[in-house]
Design an enzyme around this catalytic site. Structure first.
Site, PDB file in Angstrom:
ATOM      1  N   GLY A 113      -2.908  -1.302  -7.358  1.00 60.37           N
ATOM      2  CA  GLY A 113      -1.798  -2.252  -7.419  1.00 60.37           C
ATOM      3  C   GLY A 113      -1.977  -3.298  -8.507  1.00 60.37           C
ATOM      4  O   GLY A 113      -3.071  -3.818  -8.697  1.00 60.37           O
ATOM      5  N   ASP A 168      -3.596  -6.884  -7.787  1.00 58.23           N
ATOM      6  CA  ASP A 168      -4.976  -7.258  -8.107  1.00 58.23           C
ATOM      7  C   ASP A 168      -5.228  -6.936  -9.582  1.00 58.23           C
ATOM      8  O   ASP A 168      -5.901  -5.969  -9.926  1.00 58.23           O
ATOM      9  CB  ASP A 168      -5.940  -6.503  -7.185  1.00 58.23           C
ATOM     10  CG  ASP A 168      -5.722  -6.882  -5.734  1.00 58.23           C
ATOM     11  OD1 ASP A 168      -6.208  -7.936  -5.324  1.00 58.23           O
ATOM     12  OD2 ASP A 168      -5.017  -6.138  -5.029  1.00 58.23           O
ATOM     13  N   VAL A 203       4.553  -5.479  -4.731  1.00 59.53           N
ATOM     14  CA  VAL A 203       5.611  -5.457  -3.715  1.00 59.53           C
ATOM     15  C   VAL A 203       5.591  -6.790  -2.978  1.00 59.53           C
ATOM     16  O   VAL A 203       4.516  -7.278  -2.583  1.00 59.53           O
ATOM     17  CB  VAL A 203       5.411  -4.285  -2.732  1.00 59.53           C
ATOM     18  CG1 VAL A 203       6.465  -4.308  -1.640  1.00 59.53           C
ATOM     19  CG2 VAL A 203       5.468  -2.957  -3.492  1.00 59.53           C
ATOM     20  N   HIS A 227       0.836  -1.206   0.000  1.00 60.43           N
ATOM     21  CA  HIS A 227       0.000   0.000   0.000  1.00 60.43           C
ATOM     22  C   HIS A 227       0.876   1.263   0.000  1.00 60.43           C
ATOM     23  O   HIS A 227       0.602   2.223  -0.716  1.00 60.43           O
ATOM     24  CB  HIS A 227      -0.884   0.045   1.243  1.00 60.43           C
ATOM     25  CG  HIS A 227      -1.866  -1.083   1.375  1.00 60.43           C
ATOM     26  ND1 HIS A 227      -1.755  -2.056   2.348  1.00 60.43           N
ATOM     27  CD2 HIS A 227      -2.981  -1.392   0.671  1.00 60.43           C
ATOM     28  CE1 HIS A 227      -2.775  -2.901   2.244  1.00 60.43           C
ATOM     29  NE2 HIS A 227      -3.524  -2.533   1.231  1.00 60.43           N
ATOM     30  N   SER A 245       0.198  -8.930   1.333  1.00 67.30           N
ATOM     31  CA  SER A 245      -1.256  -8.892   1.375  1.00 67.30           C
ATOM     32  C   SER A 245      -1.692  -8.819   2.828  1.00 67.30           C
ATOM     33  O   SER A 245      -1.070  -9.435   3.702  1.00 67.30           O
ATOM     34  CB  SER A 245      -1.833 -10.161   0.740  1.00 67.30           C
ATOM     35  OG  SER A 245      -3.207 -10.294   1.085  1.00 67.30           O
ATOM     36  N   ARG A 295      -4.045 -10.273   3.967  1.00 67.02           N
ATOM     37  CA  ARG A 295      -4.522 -11.610   4.337  1.00 67.02           C
ATOM     38  C   ARG A 295      -3.374 -12.573   4.685  1.00 67.02           C
ATOM     39  O   ARG A 295      -3.634 -13.650   5.212  1.00 67.02           O
ATOM     40  CB  ARG A 295      -5.378 -12.200   3.204  1.00 67.02           C
ATOM     41  CG  ARG A 295      -6.712 -11.486   3.041  1.00 67.02           C
ATOM     42  CD  ARG A 295      -7.650 -12.210   2.094  1.00 67.02           C
ATOM     43  NE  ARG A 295      -9.002 -11.668   2.187  1.00 67.02           N
ATOM     44  CZ  ARG A 295      -9.565 -10.852   1.277  1.00 67.02           C
ATOM     45  NH1 ARG A 295      -8.889 -10.483   0.209  1.00 67.02           N
ATOM     46  NH2 ARG A 295     -10.794 -10.415   1.442  1.00 67.02           N
TER      47      ARG A 295
HETATM   48  P1  AMP Z   1      -6.609  -3.618  -0.459  1.00 63.82           P
HETATM   49  O1  AMP Z   1      -6.382  -2.886   0.820  1.00 63.82           O
HETATM   50  O2  AMP Z   1      -6.289  -5.062  -0.391  1.00 63.82           O
HETATM   51  O3  AMP Z   1      -7.969  -3.327  -1.048  1.00 63.82           O
HETATM   52  O4  AMP Z   1      -5.569  -3.019  -1.486  1.00 63.82           O
HETATM   53  C1  AMP Z   1      -5.527  -1.647  -1.756  1.00 63.82           C
HETATM   54  C2  AMP Z   1      -4.625  -1.410  -2.939  1.00 63.82           C
HETATM   55  O5  AMP Z   1      -3.319  -1.865  -2.643  1.00 63.82           O
HETATM   56  C3  AMP Z   1      -5.088  -2.157  -4.198  1.00 63.82           C
HETATM   57  O6  AMP Z   1      -4.927  -1.308  -5.331  1.00 63.82           O
HETATM   58  C4  AMP Z   1      -4.150  -3.329  -4.247  1.00 63.82           C
HETATM   59  O7  AMP Z   1      -3.939  -3.819  -5.558  1.00 63.82           O
HETATM   60  C5  AMP Z   1      -2.874  -2.703  -3.691  1.00 63.82           C
HETATM   61  N1  AMP Z   1      -1.970  -3.730  -3.175  1.00 63.82           N
HETATM   62  C6  AMP Z   1      -2.265  -4.709  -2.292  1.00 63.82           C
HETATM   63  N2  AMP Z   1      -1.187  -5.498  -2.098  1.00 63.82           N
HETATM   64  C7  AMP Z   1      -0.192  -5.002  -2.874  1.00 63.82           C
HETATM   65  C8  AMP Z   1       1.155  -5.374  -3.119  1.00 63.82           C
HETATM   66  N3  AMP Z   1       1.713  -6.426  -2.525  1.00 63.82           N
HETATM   67  N4  AMP Z   1       1.886  -4.630  -3.977  1.00 63.82           N
HETATM   68  C9  AMP Z   1       1.317  -3.562  -4.602  1.00 63.82           C
HETATM   69  N5  AMP Z   1       0.061  -3.155  -4.420  1.00 63.82           N
HETATM   70  C10 AMP Z   1      -0.689  -3.861  -3.557  1.00 63.82           C
END
Ligand code: AMP
Length: 311
Positions: free
Chosen positions: A154, A157, A183, A37, A192, A194
């Site tokens: 990111g 996804d 990343v 993030h 992640s 998760r």
């Molecule tokens: P989320 O909080 O899971 O909804 O993710 C928020 C944003 O962070 C989304 O655009 C994801 O694609 C991005 N994101 C999550 N994990 C990663 C990662 N490992 N590397 C880059 N972007 C990420």
């Protein structure tokens, strides 16, 4: 740094910033922030004068049997990380703010939805009924609340990114969509929120996702043009963990997300996997540009590998 809780307050902030001629970048998240993030925040800072990070665990993108209730909520820690990064605003609305007409405020049951057809039927969409409809609906609302000039998502996804690009173009949103590379942890596991659910044993085995998409990427860059052996290479890597329960391992066109049988030179493809470890579902992918006859040389392949899977 302000933490804004209402759509009204967020819109007023955005209006004032726009009136001052400032460019606004939005990074939508569900919180429990990690380096992935924060890398998007760094990109946002390069792209705009003001950076807004939204933190909202969006009920409409979780299926009834998914982890909405368990999803980590860590606003205090997240705010500290974002303050250190020089973020201007956190937009952290309540469910009632985002779904004001829902009678079920816990899970939300709006009448108005935004959908992108077809692209939501492959990969994760095949297994997560209604997930992408929830994503496109909430991102539309976040766009209306935060009024960004640019939004950062990111590559992790990849299907979400392709769908949001299509939504933005097709519905004429005057917003630039920028992608940030995946990343990874030192051992290759894509970061992640998760990952925190994984037992130590599953955590150590979860590196097979990266091994799988890396094997696919190597095969494509070596000149393999048929999907079947590429998929077999991914399944072979995933099979090295006895605990991995593979939901899918596929090669699809990066824009249309349709399955590819024979790869075309110059085509951008995604090698994508989804795997369960116990109850935890993890995804990963490699975005690969299929070599053309002229650039199919090992040194070119290495250059492309750096771009496709930065770690
Ligand atoms: P989320 O909080 O899971 O909804 O993710 C928020 C944003 O962070 C989304 O655009 C994801 O694609 C991005 N994101 C999550 N994990 C990663 C990662 N490992 N590397 C880059 N972007 C990420």
């Amino acid at each position: 740094m302000d933490i804004l809780r209402t759509v009204d307050a967020m819109q007023s902030y955005a209006d004032t910033a726009r009136a001052a001629g400032d460019r606004i970048a939005l990074v939508p998240t569900m919180g429990a922030l990690h380096e992935g993030h924060l890398s998007l925040v760094s990109i946002a800072k390069e792209q705009a004068d003001r950076v807004v990070v939204s933190i909202f665990v969006n009920p409409t993108q979780f299926g009834p049997d998914e982890d909405f209730d368990e999803y980590p909520r860590e606003l205090k820690q997240d705010a500290e990380k974002l303050r250190q990064q020089g973020v201007d605003v956190i937009f952290a609305p309540t469910g009632e703010e985002m779904y004001p007409f829902s009678t079920n405020t816990q899970r939300a049951d709006p009448l108005a939805w935004v959908t992108v057809d077809e692209l939501d039927e492959t990969l994760c969409g095949r297994y997560r009924d209604g997930h992408f409809r929830g994503v496109t609906t909430v991102v539309t609302k976040l766009f209306h609340a935060c009024k960004p000039h640019v939004a950062i998502f990111g590559q992790k996804d990849a299907q979400q990114l392709a769908i949001l690009r299509r939504m933005t173009d097709e519905l004429l949103f005057d917003i630039e969509i920028v992608a940030g590379p995946i990343v990874r942890e030192d051992d290759g596991l894509a970061m992640s929120s998760r990952n925190a659910y994984l037992s130590p044993e599953h955590r150590s085995q979860a590196t097979v996702l990266f091994d799988a998409v890396s094997a696919a990427e190597s095969a494509i860059l070596r000149g393999e043009q048929e999907a079947t052996p590429i998929v077999r290479a991914m399944q072979n890597e995933l099979g090295k963990s006895g605990a991995a329960d593979v939901q899918y391992a596929e090669v699809v066109d990066a824009d249309t997300l349709t399955p590819v049988e024979t790869l075309d030179p110059g085509q951008n493809v995604l090698a994508a996997v989804a795997v369960y470890f116990g109850d935890t579902r993890l995804i990963d992918n490699a975005l690969v540009s299929v070599p053309t006859g002229t650039n199919h040389r090992p040194e070119m392949a290495d250059d492309t590998a750096d771009v496709a899977t930065s770690r």
